[in-house]
Design an enzyme around this catalytic site. Structure first.
Site, PDB file in Angstrom:
ATOM      1  N   THR A  68     -30.231 -12.899   5.523  1.00 11.91           N
ATOM      2  CA  THR A  68     -29.194 -12.179   6.271  1.00 11.91           C
ATOM      3  C   THR A  68     -29.809 -11.151   7.210  1.00 11.91           C
ATOM      4  O   THR A  68     -30.941 -10.700   7.010  1.00 11.91           O
ATOM      5  CB  THR A  68     -28.253 -11.423   5.324  1.00 11.91           C
ATOM      6  OG1 THR A  68     -29.003 -10.381   4.684  1.00 11.91           O
ATOM      7  CG2 THR A  68     -27.633 -12.338   4.287  1.00 11.91           C
ATOM      8  N   SER A  69     -29.031 -10.771   8.225  1.00  9.26           N
ATOM      9  CA  SER A  69     -29.468  -9.743   9.165  1.00  9.26           C
ATOM     10  C   SER A  69     -28.252  -8.927   9.599  1.00  9.26           C
ATOM     11  O   SER A  69     -27.158  -9.476   9.741  1.00  9.26           O
ATOM     12  CB  SER A  69     -30.104 -10.391  10.394  1.00  9.26           C
ATOM     13  OG  SER A  69     -30.309  -9.416  11.404  1.00  9.26           O
ATOM     14  N   PRO A  70     -28.454  -7.622   9.829  1.00  4.26           N
ATOM     15  CA  PRO A  70     -27.362  -6.805  10.368  1.00  4.26           C
ATOM     16  C   PRO A  70     -27.318  -6.897  11.896  1.00  4.26           C
ATOM     17  O   PRO A  70     -26.456  -6.286  12.523  1.00  4.26           O
ATOM     18  CB  PRO A  70     -27.757  -5.395   9.926  1.00  4.26           C
ATOM     19  CG  PRO A  70     -29.251  -5.421   9.942  1.00  4.26           C
ATOM     20  CD  PRO A  70     -29.663  -6.821   9.554  1.00  4.26           C
TER      21      PRO A  70
END
Ligand SMILES: *[C@@H]1O[C@H](CO)[C@@H](O)[C@H](O)[C@H]1NC(C)=O
Ligand SMILES: *[C@@H]1O[C@H](CO)[C@@H](O)[C@H](O)[C@H]1NC(C)=O
Ligand SMILES: *[C@@H]1O[C@H](CO)[C@@H](O)[C@H](O)[C@H]1NC(C)=O
Ligand SMILES: *[C@@H]1O[C@H](CO)[C@@H](O)[C@H](O)[C@H]1NC(C)=O
Ligand SMILES: *[C@@H]1O[C@H](CO)[C@@H](O)[C@H](O)[C@H]1NC(C)=O
Length: 701
Positions: free
Chosen positions: A275-277
């Site tokens: 995941t990444s913001p």
């Protein structure tokens, strides 16, 4: 928050008490918080492994938050889930915490029922890791950094223990939109289409579900919440040098301030791996075009490919605020969402497993094993959240194309055996860390395996960063085991995965993702069967989560090395501080404006400073904004506030001079002054003495 139970609504009319199952089991519940903010300057930040990212000050203090769940009738039935604003759990930290808890409480808290879970933020001081590899970028081990975390964790547990009282637990879940994306969709797509289809309505390539466990007092007041949502703590880029808790640290403080009354909010990391913001995706900084899909490169190289947060082209700081606020609002809405009561037994287990020799049988009957830890070439490429400093690319299986110099360096370090190469399958080995033990272990082979249960909730305490699909498979496995055992009716059980916890084993991908060898696959330490091994262990140990416990206790397993007292350190301490000739510590160098500021403007003041490593001021503050109220000065903003920033700068090395700049983005009106609390070290004898600085009075309209 929670709909008050009938019994508390009706006070004395106890004969109307609903039956216990309808309202959930009464537990002994406690929450506690402790400051873990270590040295905010001159120490590298933990997360990106970038030697250039050294602290220059503080934006927001970081904390440990402990959540205690116990039986009211049997003190051995309890567990404590500790959510810590650090990049990960760690063997040295966990050892230090368990030793202190043993001293204070005897055997009440032990390796089986204590989980130390990192939020996976990337902007806190480092140098506290147990193994050699992660110590290299920090020039070794920093006792002060380590001790701040251990002490803060222990304090949070103590406060949870002391506040424990009867209460109820409930579960709720909901979707949080716009806070996470998948940064390796090319690898995710290697998972079977049929399987992926099953998750389309909860986010597809990432989980958008937030699951919350709410802690409620007997009178129906919610006093704490522990929630799980997967998003990397990389909203702040690798060139940020101010300490923060990144998006989860900020979200926690937002919710705690909103609810007030000592409410404690734990924003725990979940299946975070891929995941990444950086929700806008990854782009080439030079051309502005999207990076390549398969390997995240720009003109064949990784360095220019950087993820953009939701606020881009505004700075990372603004993106961090957005991703934090989305989680905070999601968590808040879950407090008033429909709740599922928690009822049933409290169980926990922990065992150490040597992954360099772990042999087991796959579901199809094939015997297999995991391998001694090793990192692949794509590990050094980094990710779109923080590309590596070297010439490596992601998705580089089989024959690495990278800079040949690295092949030489890696061979110098250690040449993996043919057996080790074969064991890792599609991963070309760059660093054979699991077979490097000199002068002490470079990476863990002995891994914490831990599970918790309270009634209808199962908690996987993961030693690494499971990817989206790896986490889903692991949770499904736990549900399957407890349903099979008759502990949960079909569809009754809830599961969450929290991590990286207890130690740091980098990543856990599915075997399909592993073969793609992007960063996450290259960092899956124990080879292609890593996830399958955790699933087999879940099956093996699920019996310890049952109401009726097996006859013999769970095995302790082999002991990992604890390197706290033998680790290298080339980190120099504070030598001494001095103000310039004719000046004093805390003296104002550049004062605030005499003309009024307006809300939203930044107020700045510069002081003669001293090194903040002289005194971390844990549970206290370096800077404060005070407001004049009825002739008295009252603190209205301190180190906990995102909008109040402390910067420290060495101005003269030889004489030990430094300056401190305080900046406050004014968010309220009134008459104020800014305070600075420092500690200086004398060149004669090294005595540390506190001092204070005070700005002129200013107004905000
Ligand atoms: C308390 O719980 C433990 C673990 O479940 C169990 O072994 C023990 O018998 C219990 N003690 C009592 C007094 O019920
Ligand atoms: C940090 O890096 C980002 C992305 O490369 C860049 O836009 C920003 O200007 C940098 N910030 C500082 C303070 O150098
Ligand atoms: C990266 O992927 C592109 C296709 O998008 C390919 O042309 C290129 O050769 C790959 N680069 C490396 C270093 O593997
Ligand atoms: C069992 O599964 C493994 C991993 O997917 C595979 O390598 C192996 O060939 C399978 N064995 C059989 C007998 O199908
Ligand atoms: C390290 O040394 C300290 C102080 O002597 C001691 O309290 C602690 O138990 C030691 N830790 C380990 C892992 O040996």
């Amino acid at each position: 928050m929670r709909i008050p139970r009938l019994v508390s609504l009706l006070g004395a009319f106890l004969f109307l008490t609903p039956d216990a199952t309808a309202a959930g089991t009464q537990y002994t519940l406690g929450t506690g918080i402790g400051d873990i903010t270590g040295p905010v300057v001159e120490i590298g930040f933990m997360g990106y492994a970038s030697a250039d990212q050294k602290g220059t000050g503080l934006r927001q203090r970081i904390f440990s938050r402990a959540f205690l769940v116990g039986s009211p009738t049997n003190t051995t039935e309890r567990w404590v889930y500790i959510n810590v604003d650090t990049s990960c759990g760690d063997t040295a930290i966990r050892d230090g915490v368990l030793r202190r808890l043993q001293e204070i409480y005897g055997g009440l808290y032990h390796k089986g029922n204590v989980a130390v879970v990192g939020t996976h933020q990337h902007s806190g001081p480092g140098g506290w890791m147990n193994y050699l590899l992660p110590q290299i970028t920090f020039l070794g081990f920093d006792k002060q950094s380590y001790q701040a975390i251990v002490d803060g964790i222990v304090l949070s547990v103590k406060r949870a223990h002391d506040s424990a009282a009867p209460g109820y637990l409930s579960l709720s879940k909901g979707l949080v939109a716009g806070a996470n994306v998948n940064r390796s969709p090319y690898a995710y797509e290697a998972n079977p289409a049929e399987e992926r289809k099953g998750y389309e309505d909860i986010g597809g390539e990432v989980d958008k579900v937030m699951t919350a466990l709410t802690f409620t007092r007997e009178d129906g007041t919610a006093f704490g919440q522990l929630n799980w949502f997967p998003v990397h703590g990389t909203s702040m880029y690798l060139n940020n040098t101010l300490v923060t808790g990144d998006n989860k640290g900020l979200a926690a403080i937002q919710l705690e301030k909103d609810i007030g009354n000592g409410f404690i909010a734990g924003f725990s990391q979940a299946n975070v791996g891929d995941t990444s913001p950086n929700t806008q995706g990854a782009f080439c900084q030079d051309t502005g075009l999207p990076c390549t899909y398969e390997n995240s490169t720009c003109n064949g190289r990784s360095q220019q490919c950087i993820g953009r947060g939701p606020a881009w082209p505004k700075p990372d700081l603004n993106s961090c605020e957005i991703v934090a606020t989305k989680q905070y609002q999601g968590a808040k809405s879950l407090l008033s969402a429909p709740q599922t009561d928690v009822s049933g037994p409290i169980r926990s287990l922990h065992t150490f497993v040597d992954m360099s020799t772990f042999a087991f049988t796959l579901p199809n009957g094939t015997k297999t094993k995991t391998c001694a830890a090793a990192l692949g070439y794509s590990f050094a490429a980094g990710t779109t959240d923080g590309p590596g400093a070297f010439d490596f690319t992601q998705n580089d299986p089989g024959h690495p194309s990278a800079n040949p110099m690295w092949r030489i360096v890696s061979a110098l370090i250690r040449n993996p055996s043919e057996e080790q190469k074969a064991c890792h399958g599609q991963k070309p080995i760059l660093l054979d860390v699991g077979e490097m033990h000199e002068p002490y272990d470079w990476s863990p082979n002995i891994v914490d395996f831990q599970l918790f249960r309270v009634g209808n909730l199962g908690v996987i305490v993961s030693p690494g960063e499971a990817t989206t699909m790896a986490g889903r498979r692991w949770r499904a496995k736990l549900i399957q085991e407890l349903e099979k055992a008759g502990e949960w009716k079909k569809g009754e059980g809830w599961t969450v995965i929290g991590g990286p916890a207890n130690t740091y084993t980098h990543y856990i991908t599915t075997p399909e993702e592993y073969d793609i060898q992007r960063y996450e696959g290259a960092s899956t330490l124990y080879g292609p069967n890593t996830l399958a091994a955790y699933l087999a262990l879940t099956e093996k140990y699920a019996g310890y989560l049952k109401e009726q416990l097996p006859g013999s206790p769970y095995p302790a397993g082999p002991q990992p090395q604890v390197n706290t007292n033998r680790s290298f350190s080339f980190i120099t301490g504070v030598v001494y501080d001095s103000p310039a000739i004719g000046k004093t510590f805390g003296q104002v160098l550049t004062d605030v404006n005499k003309t009024p500021y307006s809300v939203g403007q930044t107020v700045a003041v510069k002081f003669v400073g001293a090194n903040p490593r002289n005194n971390l001021r844990l549970e206290g503050t370096f800077v404060a904004v005070e407001r004049q109220e009825n002739g008295e000065w009252k603190t209205v903003r301190d180190d906990k506030d995102w909008g109040l920033v402390y910067r420290w700068k060495r101005t003269e090395g030889l004489t030990g001079q430094s300056e401190v700049t305080v900046e406050w983005k004014a968010d309220m009106a009134g008459g104020f002054r800014i305070r600075y609390f420092g500690d200086s070290k004398s060149w004669l004898g090294g005595k540390i003495s506190p001092f204070e600085g005070t700005s002129g009075v200013f107004t905000v309209t």
